[in-house]
Design an enzyme around this catalytic site. Structure first.
Site, mmCIF file in Angstrom:
data_model
loop_
_atom_site.group_PDB
_atom_site.id
_atom_site.type_symbol
_atom_site.label_atom_id
_atom_site.label_comp_id
_atom_site.label_asym_id
_atom_site.label_seq_id
_atom_site.Cartn_x
_atom_site.Cartn_y
_atom_site.Cartn_z
ATOM 1 N N ILE A 424 0.821 -1.215 0.000
ATOM 2 C CA ILE A 424 0.000 0.000 0.000
ATOM 3 C C ILE A 424 0.850 1.257 0.000
ATOM 4 O O ILE A 424 0.327 2.360 -0.049
ATOM 5 C CB ILE A 424 -0.982 0.053 1.187
ATOM 6 C CG1 ILE A 424 -0.265 -0.234 2.500
ATOM 7 C CG2 ILE A 424 -2.138 -0.888 0.965
ATOM 8 C CD1 ILE A 424 -1.153 -0.001 3.717
ATOM 9 N N GLY A 425 2.144 1.093 0.042
ATOM 10 C CA GLY A 425 2.974 2.290 0.010
ATOM 11 C C GLY A 425 4.437 1.918 0.047
ATOM 12 O O GLY A 425 4.806 0.772 0.314
ATOM 13 N N GLY A 428 10.587 5.698 3.110
ATOM 14 C CA GLY A 428 12.014 5.668 3.336
ATOM 15 C C GLY A 428 12.411 4.416 4.102
ATOM 16 O O GLY A 428 13.523 3.907 3.999
ATOM 17 N N GLY A 430 10.961 1.424 3.853
ATOM 18 C CA GLY A 430 10.805 0.195 3.085
ATOM 19 C C GLY A 430 9.356 0.089 2.656
ATOM 20 O O GLY A 430 8.592 1.037 2.803
ATOM 21 N N VAL A 432 5.340 -0.855 2.534
ATOM 22 C CA VAL A 432 4.267 -0.909 3.523
ATOM 23 C C VAL A 432 3.172 -1.840 2.975
ATOM 24 O O VAL A 432 2.738 -1.665 1.839
ATOM 25 C CB VAL A 432 3.690 0.490 3.795
ATOM 26 C CG1 VAL A 432 2.630 0.444 4.880
ATOM 27 C CG2 VAL A 432 4.796 1.463 4.185
ATOM 28 N N ASP A 556 10.150 14.790 10.359
ATOM 29 C CA ASP A 556 9.771 14.504 8.977
ATOM 30 C C ASP A 556 8.301 14.854 8.770
ATOM 31 O O ASP A 556 7.520 14.061 8.257
ATOM 32 C CB ASP A 556 10.070 13.047 8.640
ATOM 33 C CG ASP A 556 10.242 12.817 7.138
ATOM 34 O OD1 ASP A 556 10.359 13.822 6.396
ATOM 35 O OD2 ASP A 556 10.250 11.656 6.705
HETATM 36 N N1 ADP Z 1 -0.875 3.361 8.784
HETATM 37 C C1 ADP Z 1 -0.979 3.433 7.455
HETATM 38 N N2 ADP Z 1 -2.150 3.205 6.847
HETATM 39 C C2 ADP Z 1 -2.254 3.292 5.495
HETATM 40 N N3 ADP Z 1 -1.242 3.618 4.680
HETATM 41 C C3 ADP Z 1 -0.047 3.839 5.218
HETATM 42 C C4 ADP Z 1 0.148 3.764 6.633
HETATM 43 N N4 ADP Z 1 1.438 4.055 6.889
HETATM 44 C C5 ADP Z 1 2.028 4.301 5.695
HETATM 45 N N5 ADP Z 1 1.133 4.176 4.688
HETATM 46 C C6 ADP Z 1 1.407 4.392 3.272
HETATM 47 O O1 ADP Z 1 2.727 4.020 2.980
HETATM 48 C C7 ADP Z 1 3.464 5.142 2.505
HETATM 49 C C8 ADP Z 1 4.853 5.106 3.039
HETATM 50 O O2 ADP Z 1 4.786 5.261 4.429
HETATM 51 P P1 ADP Z 1 6.026 5.741 5.294
HETATM 52 O O3 ADP Z 1 6.958 4.603 5.481
HETATM 53 O O4 ADP Z 1 5.503 6.387 6.486
HETATM 54 O O5 ADP Z 1 6.650 6.771 4.288
HETATM 55 P P2 ADP Z 1 7.928 7.696 4.445
HETATM 56 O O6 ADP Z 1 9.010 6.872 5.065
HETATM 57 O O7 ADP Z 1 8.233 8.088 3.036
HETATM 58 O O8 ADP Z 1 7.493 8.837 5.273
HETATM 59 C C9 ADP Z 1 2.708 6.364 2.967
HETATM 60 O O9 ADP Z 1 2.911 7.458 2.109
HETATM 61 C C10 ADP Z 1 1.265 5.867 2.930
HETATM 62 O O10 ADP Z 1 0.781 5.992 1.632
#
Ligand code: ADP
Ligand code: NAG
Ligand code: NAG
Ligand code: NAG
Ligand code: NAG
Ligand code: NAG
Ligand code: NAG
Ligand code: NAG
Ligand code: NAG
Ligand code: NAG
Ligand code: NAG
Length: 773
Positions: A424-425, A428, A430, A432, A556
Site C-alpha cells: 500500500i505504500g 524511506g 521500506g 508498507v 519529517d
Molecule cells: N498506517 C498506514 N495506513 C495506510 N497507509 C499507510 C500507513 N502508513 C504508511 N502508509 C502508506 O505508505 C506510505 C509510506 O509510508 P512511510 O513509510 O511512512 O513513508 P515515508 O518513510 O516516506 O514517510 C505512505 O505514504 C502511505 O501511503
C-alpha cells in the site's frame, strides 16, 4: 580539575571526558592564536615528517604548513609542531618516524586505515594525547608509550596488536583516560595505585585474567570502568564501594563469582551497572536501593536468587532492568512508581506470577516466561494502580489507544499480511503492506528494507519510543517484529491514505488495489476539512513537543506523513526518525535551543536554519508545518517551482508576494472556488509565513498555531451555518460572492488574541534570506 569535572556531571557517559579534553585544547589553541606569527617557518626536519603525513592522509597541500587546519605549531622561530589532528581520514599507510617532533603534545590519528607499527615515542617528552584507536596497527605497542610522564589521554583500542600482557602503567601518573579495548591484552591487570588521575578506564574485550585489582580503590575520581568481555575471575573487591564518583560500571561477560559487591551507598552518581553474564550468586544487596540515579541495571545470566525485595520499587530513575536468566523467585514487588522504566526482562527465572498492571503497563516492555501466571491487580500486594492510571490518562485521549506494543513473530506477520500480498505504500523505511489481525483489525505493516543500517538495538529503542507515545492524533503503533534481520512495525491502517495524495489528487497510490474505485472518486478536500486535518496535525505536534516526556521532535513533518482515517480524521505518522530532545533521565531540561544531529528529513519541508546551523529544535517541525499550511491553501506541492503570473522561486515567496499585494485569493487553490471564509484564510496564511521565518525563535509554538486553526475553523463553521440559514430561508438573498463576505465577529470574540497578527506581516517581508535556493 575537580571543578571542571563536576561541571560535566550532568552529561551522558559517552561524552564525559571529551568536554574536559576539548576545553583544555581550546584553551591551548586560544593561547596559540593569540601569539600567531605567519612569517616563521617549520624547522626543516619537522617539515619533512609533516609532508609525509600530508601526502599519506591526502589532506590539502599547504605551502605554509603551519597554516593547515590539521596541525598547530609553536610561535617560535623556527616553528615546531604542537598538535597533529588526522583522525577519521580513512586512509591506508604506515606512520613515519615521529621522533623529531619533540614538541608534539597531541597526536590524533584514530579511525583510519593505518597499518604497520606505532613509532617509538621516547623523544616526545611533551606528549599529552596519543590517539590511534580503530586502525590496523600491528606488532607490539612501543614500551615508550607507557613511559610518557605527561600522557593524559591514551587511546589505542581496536588495532591488530600482537598478544601481550598489559604493561605496567605506574609511570603514567597523569593519565586521565585510557581506552584499550580489543588490544589482545592477556594476563592480570597490573596495579593502578599510582594512576590516581584516572577518570575513565576501558579495557574491555581483551583476554585479561585474574581478579579485579584491589588498587582500584586508589582511583578516587574514577567515573567509568569498563572491564567487560575478559576472563576475569575471583570476587569483586569490597573497595569498589569507595569509588564515589563512579557513574558507569561494566564487568559484563567475565567469570566473576561470589555475592554482588557493596557499591558506594546513597550515591547519586552511578547510572549504569552491568554485571550480566558472570557467575554471581546470592541476593541483590539491600544497600543498592539507595542508588537513586541508576538508569540501567543488567544482572542477567548469573545465578542470583531469592525474592526481589520491595525496595527495588524505589530505584526511581531506572529505565532498563534486566534480571533475566537467574534463579529469582517469589512475588514481583510494587514497581508502579518506576515511571521511567521502559524495559523489564524477567525471563528465565522462577517467578510464578506477574501482576496484571505490570504486564499491561503502557510504554513498558515486560518480558517474562510463557508459563508465568498473570495475576489481577485486586490482590492487595500488586502494583499501585493509581500511579499507572495517572501516567496513562495524562497522555491519552479516546479509546483507540493501543496497549503497549505487541511483539509479533514473523509467522504472525506473514499471516496478517497474507504473505505480503498487498503493497500500500513505499517509504524511506521500506515497503508498507496491508494486513488484518485475527480479530479483524486492519493494519499497515512497515517492513524495514533488509539492507538497512539500523541495528536491532536502535530498532527496539524506536519501538520503545513509539510505544510510549499515545495520542489520538498519532497513528497508533500496534506492534513490532524483530526476527533475525527483519525489522517490522505494525500500525493501525489508515484507509484514506495521505493528505498529500488527497491534495494533489493522486489516485490512491497508497490505497488498496481493490479499493481503486473509491479512491478514483476521491473528492477535493474542502477548506473546512483541510483546516480540521491541520488542526489534528498541529495537536499531534504540540503533544510531541510539549506533553510527551521527554519531548520529541518529529523531524519529517510533511503532507505524505499525515494519514487519514475512514472519516478523514488526520493522524501523524512515521516517527521513524524522530528525536528525543534529551536523554531520558538526564537532569537537563529539554533543549529548545537545539541539538546537533545528522541532517534528515524531506526536501521542500526542511528547516533552512537546521540545514545551515545543523541545530535541530521543535521549531524545525514548526517550519515543516508552515509548508503544509501553504499546501492546503494553494493546493500546490511543497517542492513546486511553477507559479502562474509570478517570478516567485518557491511556495513561500509566492504566497508572501500575494499577501503583501493584498491579493491572497490569487494563490488560493482554484478547486476551493470562493468557498471559504476569507478572514480565516488570511489568518492561516499569516501563520504559515510566520512558521517559515528563518530564525526559529521567531516562529510560533504549535500551541498558538492550534489556537489560530481553531479560530479559523470557527469562522468557517459560522459562515457555513450562516449560508445554510440563508439558503434555507431565502435563496434569492444569497449573493454570488456570499461565501467571501466576512462572518459576524461576535462568534470569535472569546478566543485568545492571534499570536501572529500585527507585526508578523512586516517581519516576514523583512526576511529575504529564506529558502532562496
Ligand atoms: N498506517 C498506514 N495506513 C495506510 N497507509 C499507510 C500507513 N502508513 C504508511 N502508509 C502508506 O505508505 C506510505 C509510506 O509510508 P512511510 O513509510 O511512512 O513513508 P515515508 O518513510 O516516506 O514517510 C505512505 O505514504 C502511505 O501511503
Ligand atoms: C601534495 O603535493 C605533493 C607534492 O608536493 C603531491 O605529490 C601530492 O599529490 C599533493 N597532494 C594533494 C592532495 O594535492
Ligand atoms: C585525495 O583527494 C582528492 C581530492 O580531494 C581526491 O580526488 C582523491 O580521490 C583522493 N585520493 C584518495 C586516495 O583518497
Ligand atoms: C575497528 O576499527 C576498524 C577500522 O577503523 C573499523 O572498521 C571497525 O568497525 C572497528 N571495530 C570495532 C569493533 O569497533
Ligand atoms: C604487520 O602488517 C604487515 C602488513 O600490513 C606485515 O607485513 C607485517 O609482517 C606485520 N607485522 C607484524 C609484527 O605482525
Ligand atoms: C607507586 O609509587 C610509589 C612511590 O613512588 C612506589 O613506591 C610504588 O612502587 C609505585 N607503585 C607501582 C605499582 O609501581
Ligand atoms: C558524586 O560525584 C560528585 C562529583 O561529580 C562528588 O562531588 C560527590 O561526592 C559524588 N558522590 C555522591 C554521593 O554523590
Ligand atoms: C560458579 O560458581 C559456583 C560456586 O558459586 C561454582 O561451583 C561454579 O563452578 C562456577 N561456575 C563457573 C563456570 O565458574
Ligand atoms: C538482558 O540480558 C541478556 C543476557 O545478557 C541479553 O541477551 C538481553 O539482550 C538483555 N536484554 C535487555 C533488554 O537488556
Ligand atoms: C530477555 O532475556 C533473555 C535471556 O537473557 C534473552 O534471551 C532475550 O533476548 C531478552 N529479551 C530482550 C528483548 O532483550
Ligand atoms: C452551527 O450550527 C450548529 C447547529 O446547526 C450549531 O451546533 C453550531 O454551534 C453552529 N456553529 C457555529 C460556529 O455557529
Amino acid at each position: 580539575m575537580n571543578h571542571t569535572r563536576s561541571s560535566t556531571t550532568s552529561m551522558g557517559t559517552r561524552w564525559r571526558f571529551c568536554p574536559l579534553r576539548l576545553a583544555f585544547l581550546f584553551f591551548c589553541l586560544l593561547l596559540l592564536t593569540h601569539f600567531w606569527k605567519t612569517d616563521a617557518a617549520l624547522s626543516p626536519d619537522e617539515e619533512q615528517v609533516v609532508q609525509i603525513l600530508q601526502e599519506m592522509f591526502n589532506v590539502t597541500n599547504f605551502s605554509d604548513l603551519c597554516s593547515a587546519d590539521w596541525l598547530k605549531c609553536t610561535n617560535t622561530t623556527p616553528q615546531h609542531v604542537l598538535k597533529l589532528r588526522l583522525d577519521n581520514n580513512l586512509l591506508v599507510g604506515t606512520l613515519p618516524d615521529l621522533s623529531v617532533l619533540v614538541n608534539l603534545r597531541y597526536f590524533y590519528a584514530s579511525v583510519n586505515g593505518l597499518v604497520g607499527p606505532l613509532p617509538d615515542v621516547t623523544s616526545l617528552k611533551n606528549l599529552r594525547s596519543l590517539s590511534v584507536a580503530d586502525n590496523f596497527l600491528n606488532g607490539t605497542i612501543p614500551a615508550s608509550v607507557f613511559k610518557s610522564p605527561l600522557l593524559m589521554d591514551l587511546s589505542i583500542g581496536n588495532n591488530s596488536w600482537s598478544p601481550a600482557s598489559l604493561p605496567d602503567l605506574s609511570q603514567l601518573t597523569n593519565l586521565m583516560f585510557i581506552s584499550a579495548r580489543l588490544c589482545n591484552f592477556q594476563g592480570p591487570i597490573p596495579s593502578l595505585e599510582n594512576n590516581t588521575q584516572l577518570g575513565t578506564i576501558d579495557l574491555s574485550s581483551n583476554q585479561l585474567t585474574g581478579m579485579l585489582p584491589e588498587s582500584l580503590a586508589k582511583l578516587t575520581i574514577l567515573e567509568s570502568l569498563d572491564l567487560s568481555s575478559n576472563r576475569l575471575t575471583g570476587v569483586v573487591p569490597e573497595s569498589l564501594a569507595e569509588l564515589t564518583y563512579l557513574r558507569t560500571l561494566n564487568i559484563r561477560n567475565n567469570i566473576i563469582q561470589g555475592n554482588l559487591p557493596q557499591l558506594p551507598q546513597h550515591n547519586f552518581n552511578l547510572t549504569n551497572i552491568d554485571f550480566s553474564s558472570n557467575n554471581f550468586s546470592g541476593e541483590i544487596p539491600k544497600t543498592w536501593f539507595g542508588l537513586l540515579a541508576l538508569q540501567d541495571l543488567n544482572l542477567a545470566a548469573n545465578s542470583l536468587q531469592g525474592p526481589l525485595p520491595q525496595e527495588l520499587g524505589s530505584l526511581s530513575s531506572l529505565i532498563r532492568l534486566n534480571l533475566s536468566n537467574n534463579q529469582f523467585s517469589g512475588d514481583i514487588p510494587d514497581l508502579g512508581y518506576l515511571n521511567k522504566l521502559t524495559t523489564l526482562n524477567l525471563t528465565d527465572n522462577n517467578f510464578a506470577t506477574i501482576p496484571k498492571a505490570l504486564a499491561n503497563k503502557k510504554g513498558l516492555l515486560v518480558l517474562f516466561d510463557k508459563d508465568v501466571k498473570i495475576i489481577s491487580l485486586d490482590s492487595g500486594s500488586g502494583l499501585s494502580t493509581g500511579a499507572i492510571a495517572g501516567i496513562v490518562s495524562s497522555v491519552c485521549a479516546a479509546g483507540d489507544m493501543p496497549k503497549s506494543a505487541t511483539a509479533f513473530s514473523l509467522k504472525e506477520i506473514k499471516m496478517m499480511t497474507q504473505a505480503y500480498k498487498k503493497v500500500i505504500g513505499k517509504g524511506g523505511f521500506g515497503p508498507v503492506y496491508y494486513g488484518k489481525l485475527p480479530n479483524g483489525k486492519e493494519v499497515a505493516v512497515k517492513v524495514r528494507a533488509t539492507d538497512s543500517k539500523q541495528g536491532a538495538k536502535e530498532f527496539l529503542n524506536e519501538v520503545r519510543l513509539l510505544s510510549r507515545l499515545h495520542h489520538r492524533t498519532l497513528v497508533p503503533l500496534i506492534g513490532y517484529c524483530l526476527d533475525g534481520h527483519e525489522q517490522i512495525l505494525v500500525y493501525s491502517y489508515m484507509s484514506q491514505g495521505t493528505l498529500h495524495d488527497h491534495l494533489h489528487h493522486l489516485k490512491g497510490s497508497t490505497s488498496l488495489q481493490v479499493e481503486t474505485d473509491k479512491s478514483s472518486s476521491r473528492k477535493p478536500l474542502n477548506w473546512k476539512t483541510r483546516l480540521e486535518i491541520c488542526l489534528n496535525t498541529a495537536r499531534g505536534l504540540e503533544y510531541l513537543h510539549k506533553d510527551s516526556n521527554p519531548p520529541v521532535i518529529h523531524r519529517d513533518v510533511k503532507s505524505s506523513n499525515i494519514l487519514l482515517t475512514e472519516k478523514l480524521e488526520a493522524k501523524l505518522g512515521d516517527l521513524g526518525i524522530s528525536k528525543q530532545t534529551f536523554e531520558p533521565g538526564s537532569e537537563e531540561t529539554p533543549e529548545l535551543t537545539g541539538i546537533s544531529t545528522a541532517v534528515q528529513g524531506t526536501l521542500g519541508y526542511m528547516d533552512p536554519e537546521y540545514l545551515v546551523r545543523q541545530k535541530l529544535s521543535t521549531k524545525s517541525d514548526v517550519f515543516s508545518f508552515g509548508i503544509i499550511l501553504l499546501e492546503i491553501i494553494t493546493g500546490k506541492r511543497a517542492q513546486t517551482l511553477q507559479f502562474p503570473d509570478s517570478d516567485a522561486s518557491n511556495l513561500k515567496q509566492w504566497v508572501e508576494q500575494a499577501v503583501s499585494e493584498n491579493n491572497l485569493r490569487s494563490v488560493v487553490d482554484p478547486v476551493l472556488g470562493e468557498d471559504y471564509a476569507e478572514e480565516g484564510m488570511e489568518m492561516v496564511a499569516e501563520t504559515a509565513l510566520s512558521c517559515l521565518l528563518f530564525d526559529g525563535k521567531g516562529r510560533p509554538e504549535m500551541g498558538s498555531i492550534v489556537q489560530v486553526l481553531l479560530e479559523a475553523l470557527k469562522l468557517e463553521k459560522t459562515l457555513e451555518n450562516a449560508s445554510k440559514v440563508r439558503e434555507d430561508v431565502d435563496e434569492s438573498t444569497v449573493p454570488l460572492s456570499g461565501r467571501l463576505s466576512n462572518p459576524p465577529r461576535t462568534e470569535t470574540s472569546n478566543f485568545p488574541p492571534r499570536s501572529t497578527s500585527g507585526s508578523s506581516r512586516s517581519t516576514i517581508l523583512a526576511d529575504q534570506t529564506l529558502l532562496d535556493s
